[in-house]
Design an enzyme around this catalytic site. Structure first.
Site, PDB file in Angstrom:
ATOM      1  CE1 TYR A 101      -3.640   2.509   0.795  1.00  0.00           C
ATOM      2  CE2 TYR A 101      -2.347   3.119   2.726  1.00  0.00           C
ATOM      3  CZ  TYR A 101      -3.390   3.366   1.848  1.00  0.00           C
ATOM      4  OH  TYR A 101      -4.182   4.461   2.034  1.00  0.00           O
TER       5      TYR A 101
ATOM      6  CB  THR B  12       1.550   4.683   4.015  1.00  0.00           C
ATOM      7  OG1 THR B  12       0.816   3.524   4.432  1.00  0.00           O
ATOM      8  CG2 THR B  12       0.601   5.798   3.650  1.00  0.00           C
ATOM      9  CE  LYS B  13       0.807  -1.205   5.452  1.00  0.00           C
ATOM     10  NZ  LYS B  13      -0.293  -0.229   5.448  1.00  0.00           N
ATOM     11  CB  THR B  14       8.654  -0.818   4.402  1.00  0.00           C
ATOM     12  OG1 THR B  14       8.087  -2.103   4.076  1.00  0.00           O
ATOM     13  CG2 THR B  14       8.449  -0.545   5.878  1.00  0.00           C
ATOM     14  CB  ILE B  15       8.800  -1.670  -0.856  1.00  0.00           C
ATOM     15  CG1 ILE B  15       8.138  -3.040  -0.720  1.00  0.00           C
ATOM     16  CG2 ILE B  15      10.218  -1.693  -0.332  1.00  0.00           C
ATOM     17  CD1 ILE B  15       8.814  -4.119  -1.584  1.00  0.00           C
TER      18      ILE B  15
END
Ligand SMILES: Cc1ncc(COP(=O)(O)O)c(C=O)c1O
Length: 403
Positions: free
Chosen positions: A188, A190-193
């Site tokens: 998603y 906002t996630k880390t990738i």
């Protein structure tokens, strides 16, 4: 009123020229849906986390759902999870007409507490047909997987790790997401990738992998890319062997994911460095409870807690003050037992999960993402210190706040 200053958002994707070029290449290739970019993304992801299979999907929610589809979960059975999570973790249990059996979190990690899992099983295990556990690596802090897997082994429960926040995380020699029967990551925005929207399921189990591959595209027995590559069978010659779903990713998102995957370690380093800067900067402020450090923490979130006994403002007022200083924040999480659907369906009250309720009332997530400048990090620290300094109760003053 917000002053006219550059706003530092709570989260921001880190995308560059390489992602743009990868996406444009796919757009020009003539093949947009699940194809060779996705196959490559899956292979590279599996290699990175050390799992036998990785199956890309259009969300982590789809991955959590399909994980349950590979297990025997009869109607009205129960699956253990935490209320301190995003609703996706629990809603997929309801897709199966089963029920989430909420277990409170541990105060330090904010993850499901293995002692409370055992206690819940002891108290309710005979009346409830419990089938599995979905631990969530909250904010990227790894769960106590050894303990959870031991309980699952003893009680014959499946484990699906909600690793939406936990890529790339390695602890005790294994990646988060590779301890359970399946592990699910989110891409998603906002996630880390990120791939905009997207997810990945990993598993070492061939049967589970085959079933998820089949269910992600309508229960069709041949993958679309393979159908178009085959010299023996025409693409239309397929069978439908299950009532599947439409959960496959596009090659556009997978191409973006492949570039992000290459950058994941560099992103992680930046997140760790921001987390250390915050931890160091806030170390001697008794009005704040800082997140616990842990091996394998991805620092997807940096969740501070306010010591509300020592300050004169509420959590929401604190967030408003930061917003006026141009700092975006968020709350992780308003727990599910306080959400109307779960509260009403299962007759839950705030006291049922005291740790989750208490942490919700005092938690604030600060901006943390690769690409934050030194100046931005310092502004966040300054704003937090100033706000605390202005809100500290008279009876407990005596501490210096401005840096
Ligand atoms: C803990 C957790 N689980 C699952 C999800 C669902 O992820 P997705 O949006 O990729 O479906 C999220 C998304 O925010 C999440 O935070």
């Amino acid at each position: 009123m917000s002053r006219n200053i550059d706003f530092i958002p709570f989260a921001l994707p880190c995308l560059g020229k390489e992602e743009e070029e990868a996406v444009i290449k796919v757009m020009r290739s003539g093949w947009l849906t699940t194809g060779k970019e996705t196959t490559a993304f899956e292979r590279e992801f599996a290699e990175k986390v050390g799992s036998k299979h990785a199956i890309a999907l259009n969300s982590a929610t789809a991955g959590l759902h399909l994980s349950l589809e590979t297990q025997d979960i009869p109607e009205d059975s129960w699956v253990i999870t935490t209320p301190y999570t995003f609703t996706a973790t629990a809603e997929i249990i309801r897709y199966k007409n089963a029920h989430p059996l909420f277990v409170d979190i541990d105060e330090i990690s904010l993850n499901i507490d293995p002692f409370k899992i055992e206690d819940t099983i002891k108290r309710t295990g005979t009346e409830k047909n419990i089938r599995g556990i979905i631990p969530v690596h909250t904010g990227g802090h790894p769960c106590a997987m050894e303990e959870i897997m031991a309980i699952a082994g003893r009680e014959e429960l499946f484990v699906t790790e909600d690793a939406a926040h936990a890529f790339p995380s390695f602890f005790k020699g294994k990646a988060a997401g590779t301890w359970g029967n399946t592990g699910v990551y989110s891409f998603y925005a906002t996630k880390t990738i990120t791939t905009g929207e997207g997810g990945m399921v990993v598993t070492d189990d061939d049967e589970i992998a085959d079933r998820i591959k089949c269910l992600r595209l309508h229960g069709i027995d041949r993958e679309v890319w393979n159908r178009y590559q085959s010299k023996k069978l025409a693409p239309w010659e397929y069978d439908v062997v299950a009532a599947g779903y439409k959960y496959n990713p596009t090659d556009i998102s997978s191409a973006m994911g492949r570039v992000q995957l290459k950058r994941a370690e560099a992103f992680l380093k930046e997140r760790i460095s921001i987390a250390r800067f915050y931890l160091e900067s806030f170390r001697n402020i008794p009005e704040l409870i800082l997140p616990a450090e842990a091996g394998g923490h991805t620092w997807h979130l940096f969740i501070i807690r306010l010591n509300l006994d020592r300050i004169s403002c509420s959590r929401d007022e604190f967030m408003n003050f930061l917003s006026e200083e141009g700092i975006g924040t968020s709350v992780h999480y308003k727990p599910l037992h306080l959400m109307t659907y779960y509260k009403e369906k299962y007759n839950l009250s705030p006291e049922d999960f005291p740790v989750s309720t208490r942490i919700f009332n005092s938690c604030v997530s600060l901006p943390i993402y690769p690409g934050m400048t030194e100046e931005q990090k310092e502004r966040v620290v300054r704003a937090v210190r100033t706000t605390i300094g202005a809100s500290v109760k008279r009876s407990v003053t005596g501490v210096e706040y401005d840096s």
